[in-house]
Design a protein around this motif. Structure first.
Motif, PDB file in Angstrom:
ATOM      1  N   PRO A   1       0.818  -1.218   0.000  1.00 13.93           N
ATOM      2  CA  PRO A   1       0.000   0.000   0.000  1.00 13.93           C
ATOM      3  C   PRO A   1       0.849   1.263   0.000  1.00 13.93           C
ATOM      4  O   PRO A   1       0.396   2.313  -0.442  1.00 13.93           O
ATOM      5  N   ASP A   2       2.100   1.145   0.474  1.00  9.63           N
ATOM      6  CA  ASP A   2       3.076   2.237   0.370  1.00  9.63           C
ATOM      7  C   ASP A   2       4.325   1.672  -0.309  1.00  9.63           C
ATOM      8  O   ASP A   2       5.251   1.202   0.353  1.00  9.63           O
ATOM      9  N   PRO A   3       4.372   1.710  -1.642  1.00 12.52           N
ATOM     10  CA  PRO A   3       5.491   1.079  -2.351  1.00 12.52           C
ATOM     11  C   PRO A   3       6.853   1.642  -1.954  1.00 12.52           C
ATOM     12  O   PRO A   3       7.843   0.910  -1.920  1.00 12.52           O
ATOM     13  N   GLU A   4       6.936   2.941  -1.653  1.00 13.90           N
ATOM     14  CA  GLU A   4       8.222   3.520  -1.270  1.00 13.90           C
ATOM     15  C   GLU A   4       8.766   2.861  -0.007  1.00 13.90           C
ATOM     16  O   GLU A   4       9.969   2.620   0.125  1.00 13.90           O
ATOM     17  N   ALA A   5       7.881   2.599   0.953  1.00 15.04           N
ATOM     18  CA  ALA A   5       8.312   1.961   2.195  1.00 15.04           C
ATOM     19  C   ALA A   5       8.832   0.555   1.932  1.00 15.04           C
ATOM     20  O   ALA A   5       9.848   0.134   2.520  1.00 15.04           O
ATOM     21  N   LEU A   6       8.174  -0.176   1.049  1.00 11.65           N
ATOM     22  CA  LEU A   6       8.635  -1.531   0.715  1.00 11.65           C
ATOM     23  C   LEU A   6      10.008  -1.493   0.058  1.00 11.65           C
ATOM     24  O   LEU A   6      10.904  -2.264   0.424  1.00 11.65           O
ATOM     25  N   VAL A   7      10.184  -0.598  -0.909  1.00  6.44           N
ATOM     26  CA  VAL A   7      11.461  -0.485  -1.601  1.00  6.44           C
ATOM     27  C   VAL A   7      12.579  -0.211  -0.601  1.00  6.44           C
ATOM     28  O   VAL A   7      13.651  -0.838  -0.632  1.00  6.44           O
ATOM     29  N   SER A   8      12.340   0.716   0.309  1.00  8.84           N
ATOM     30  CA  SER A   8      13.350   1.074   1.300  1.00  8.84           C
ATOM     31  C   SER A   8      13.661  -0.088   2.238  1.00  8.84           C
ATOM     32  O   SER A   8      14.835  -0.363   2.544  1.00  8.84           O
ATOM     33  N   PHE A   9      12.639  -0.801   2.691  1.00 14.33           N
ATOM     34  CA  PHE A   9      12.835  -1.896   3.642  1.00 14.33           C
ATOM     35  C   PHE A   9      13.612  -3.044   2.999  1.00 14.33           C
ATOM     36  O   PHE A   9      14.515  -3.622   3.618  1.00 14.33           O
ATOM     37  N   VAL A  10      13.291  -3.372   1.759  1.00 13.56           N
ATOM     38  CA  VAL A  10      14.011  -4.451   1.078  1.00 13.56           C
ATOM     39  C   VAL A  10      15.476  -4.067   0.901  1.00 13.56           C
ATOM     40  O   VAL A  10      16.384  -4.881   1.130  1.00 13.56           O
ATOM     41  N   ARG A  11      15.728  -2.811   0.525  1.00 13.02           N
ATOM     42  CA  ARG A  11      17.101  -2.378   0.307  1.00 13.02           C
ATOM     43  C   ARG A  11      17.909  -2.355   1.610  1.00 13.02           C
ATOM     44  O   ARG A  11      19.053  -2.816   1.644  1.00 13.02           O
ATOM     45  N   SER A  12      17.317  -1.841   2.675  1.00 16.67           N
ATOM     46  CA  SER A  12      18.092  -1.605   3.896  1.00 16.67           C
ATOM     47  C   SER A  12      18.149  -2.805   4.830  1.00 16.67           C
ATOM     48  O   SER A  12      19.119  -2.964   5.585  1.00 16.67           O
ATOM     49  N   ARG A  13      17.130  -3.669   4.810  1.00 16.84           N
ATOM     50  CA  ARG A  13      17.047  -4.751   5.793  1.00 16.84           C
ATOM     51  C   ARG A  13      17.143  -6.154   5.209  1.00 16.84           C
ATOM     52  O   ARG A  13      17.813  -7.025   5.767  1.00 16.84           O
ATOM     53  N   ILE A  14      16.471  -6.385   4.083  1.00 16.26           N
ATOM     54  CA  ILE A  14      16.422  -7.751   3.568  1.00 16.26           C
ATOM     55  C   ILE A  14      17.614  -8.074   2.683  1.00 16.26           C
ATOM     56  O   ILE A  14      18.242  -9.130   2.819  1.00 16.26           O
ATOM     57  N   GLU A  15      17.968  -7.184   1.780  1.00 16.66           N
ATOM     58  CA  GLU A  15      19.094  -7.491   0.890  1.00 16.66           C
ATOM     59  C   GLU A  15      20.373  -7.816   1.658  1.00 16.66           C
ATOM     60  O   GLU A  15      21.041  -8.820   1.335  1.00 16.66           O
ATOM     61  N   PRO A  16      20.753  -7.056   2.687  1.00 20.43           N
ATOM     62  CA  PRO A  16      21.985  -7.415   3.406  1.00 20.43           C
ATOM     63  C   PRO A  16      21.953  -8.807   4.031  1.00 20.43           C
ATOM     64  O   PRO A  16      23.000  -9.457   4.157  1.00 20.43           O
ATOM     65  N   LEU A  17      20.768  -9.278   4.412  1.00 25.37           N
ATOM     66  CA  LEU A  17      20.660 -10.606   5.012  1.00 25.37           C
ATOM     67  C   LEU A  17      20.803 -11.727   3.990  1.00 25.37           C
ATOM     68  O   LEU A  17      21.189 -12.850   4.341  1.00 25.37           O
ATOM     69  N   LEU A  18      20.497 -11.438   2.731  1.00 21.76           N
ATOM     70  CA  LEU A  18      20.461 -12.491   1.714  1.00 21.76           C
ATOM     71  C   LEU A  18      21.677 -12.527   0.809  1.00 21.76           C
ATOM     72  O   LEU A  18      21.910 -13.539   0.125  1.00 21.76           O
ATOM     73  N   LEU A  19      22.456 -11.455   0.772  1.00 23.52           N
ATOM     74  CA  LEU A  19      23.612 -11.442  -0.123  1.00 23.52           C
ATOM     75  C   LEU A  19      24.566 -12.597   0.180  1.00 23.52           C
ATOM     76  O   LEU A  19      24.934 -12.841   1.333  1.00 23.52           O
ATOM     77  N   GLY A  20      24.929 -13.334  -0.872  1.00 23.03           N
ATOM     78  CA  GLY A  20      25.862 -14.437  -0.736  1.00 23.03           C
ATOM     79  C   GLY A  20      25.270 -15.734  -0.240  1.00 23.03           C
ATOM     80  O   GLY A  20      25.993 -16.727  -0.085  1.00 23.03           O
ATOM     81  N   THR A  21      23.960 -15.773  -0.011  1.00 21.44           N
ATOM     82  CA  THR A  21      23.341 -16.994   0.509  1.00 21.44           C
ATOM     83  C   THR A  21      22.846 -17.888  -0.623  1.00 21.44           C
ATOM     84  O   THR A  21      22.703 -17.475  -1.774  1.00 21.44           O
ATOM     85  N   ASP A  22      22.568 -19.122  -0.272  1.00 18.96           N
ATOM     86  CA  ASP A  22      22.086 -20.132  -1.214  1.00 18.96           C
ATOM     87  C   ASP A  22      20.575 -19.954  -1.406  1.00 18.96           C
ATOM     88  O   ASP A  22      19.813 -20.050  -0.442  1.00 18.96           O
ATOM     89  N   PRO A  23      20.106 -19.706  -2.641  1.00 20.24           N
ATOM     90  CA  PRO A  23      18.662 -19.511  -2.853  1.00 20.24           C
ATOM     91  C   PRO A  23      17.824 -20.753  -2.585  1.00 20.24           C
ATOM     92  O   PRO A  23      16.603 -20.656  -2.416  1.00 20.24           O
ATOM     93  N   GLU A  24      18.469 -21.912  -2.524  1.00 19.67           N
ATOM     94  CA  GLU A  24      17.738 -23.147  -2.268  1.00 19.67           C
ATOM     95  C   GLU A  24      17.778 -23.572  -0.803  1.00 19.67           C
ATOM     96  O   GLU A  24      17.276 -24.646  -0.456  1.00 19.67           O
ATOM     97  N   ASP A  25      18.348 -22.749   0.047  1.00 22.36           N
ATOM     98  CA  ASP A  25      18.421 -23.081   1.468  1.00 22.36           C
ATOM     99  C   ASP A  25      17.019 -23.063   2.080  1.00 22.36           C
ATOM    100  O   ASP A  25      16.371 -22.018   2.116  1.00 22.36           O
TER     101      ASP A  25
END
Length: 365
Positions: free
Chosen positions: A55-79
């Motif tokens: 409902p607020d796309p800007e908030a989603l974009v920011s949250f994925v960039r700042s919180r989720i991407e750092p947790l997933l970088l370098g990980t196995d997508p099939e884990d």
């Protein structure tokens, strides 16, 4: 082994026309259907696509960039532990809303990648398709509150090939008009969007009993009042549906465990993606509760819902918003035909967003 090298969110705004003035959404006129597209890229160039409620796309974009991407970088997508890791790591930022919605979109994109890496459709990863053709019901968008408009749009949906219709109304007269157009036997559902409090709901719902509704959806405010839901379930003849606005997937689990509804309606974009929908589907299997997900969206989340419905034991129709879109995603790859959607055996979700959609409807972060 391929690993994740980028996670991003894009903003999807699809212009629509539903045959009436723009409806209000959160107090403002609504002219686009908004969600967030999740894009996960691997170091081998493979891309997986997901979708999150936004409902607020800007908030989603920011949250994925700042919180989720750092947790997933370098990980196995099939884990298989990724979903639980995100859930636990981010839990103190919220157990629902933006956090759950972002995790939902990521989960869908990861399932798309797993299918592509293994060369298998998602429904095969879920145990195999029990069906690959999923019938659809036309979900009329928002409240018309007008007998003639409802009759016209119900007739149009039947002419378009739908065999079932859902209204979003709070009027017995308008609902009766829809039943008149549909005839006595075609399934007619009514979504009241959390219309009545516990002390109002029994009286209000009883007025619809002569209309032979397939279900009445979310009649209670607030939606987490499970005590009122249980009491209503025992006192009316109309089947109940709820779950889109559950405060967490654990509330959905409780609704299924206690048999509080006939149709449990988690959203792939809100409740935890394919992982959560499949867990709930397995919980409902062999019980009187049917998993019938809410699916008022058109991107990868819609495809994810189709794959769950293809693999689960109980056949149900998929929800499809009935409106004209500026662009219809997957209109060629997974078209609406003969009143439903035919899944292919292509890997992952079976289709990627079209270049014309990415070029015109999405704005990159």
């Amino acid at each position: 082994m391929a690993t994740i090298r980028r996670v991003s969110a894009l903003k999807l705004r699809l212009p629509f026309d539903h045959g009436a003035p723009p409806p209000l959404f959160a107090g403002k006129p609504r002219t686009t259907l908004d969600s967030g597209l999740i894009r996960i890229e691997l170091d081998n160039g493979l891309i997986g696509w997901g979708e999150a409620y936004a409902p607020d796309p800007e908030a989603l974009v920011s949250f994925v960039r700042s919180r989720i991407e750092p947790l997933l970088l370098g990980t196995d997508p099939e884990d298989p532990k990724t979903f639980a890791m995100l859930d636990r790591t981010l839990h103190n930022m919220g157990r629902s809303g933006l956090v759950a919605q972002a995790i939902s979109g990521v989960d869908i994109a990861l399932w798309d990648l797993r299918g592509k890496l293994q060369g298998l459709p998602v429904y095969t990863l879920l145990g195999g398709a029990r069906r690959t053709f999923i019938p659809a019901y036309a979900s009329l968008l928002q409240y018309y509150g007008d007998v003639e408009r409802v009759k016209r749009n119900v007739a149009s949906s039947l002419e378009a090939g739908y065999g079932e219709v859902k209204l979003h109304e709070r009027s017995v007269a308008v609902t009766a008009a829809a039943r008149e157009v549909m005839g006595a036997d075609l399934p007619l559902m009514l979504d009241t969007n959390c219309a009545w409090t516990a002390d109002e709901v029994r009286r209000e719902v009883a007025a619809y009993e002569p209309l032979n509704l397939h279900w009445i959806e979310e009649p209670i405010w607030p939606p987490e009042d499970l005590t009122a839901l249980a009491a209503l379930r025992e006192s009316i003849r109309i089947p109940l549906a709820a779950g889109e606005n559950a405060s967490s997937r654990f509330e959905l689990t409780e609704m299924a465990r206690r048999g509080l509804v006939d149709y449990l309606q988690p959203s792939a974009l809100k409740a935890g993606g394919i992982t959560a929908l499949w867990q709930l589907s397995q919980q409902c299997a062999g019980t009187p509760v049917n998993l019938a997900p809410q699916s008022a969206f058109f991107g990868p989340g819609f495809l994810a819902t189709l794959h769950v419905l293809a693999a689960q034991a109980q056949p149900v129709a998929v929800e499809r918003l009935f409106c004209s879109l500026g662009h219809v995603p997957y209109a060629e790859s997974i078209p609406f035909v003969r009143g439903g959607f035919q899944l292919s055996d292509r890997p992952g979700l079976g289709a990627d967003p079209e270049p014309e959609l990415l070029a015109s409807a999405f704005v990159s972060a």
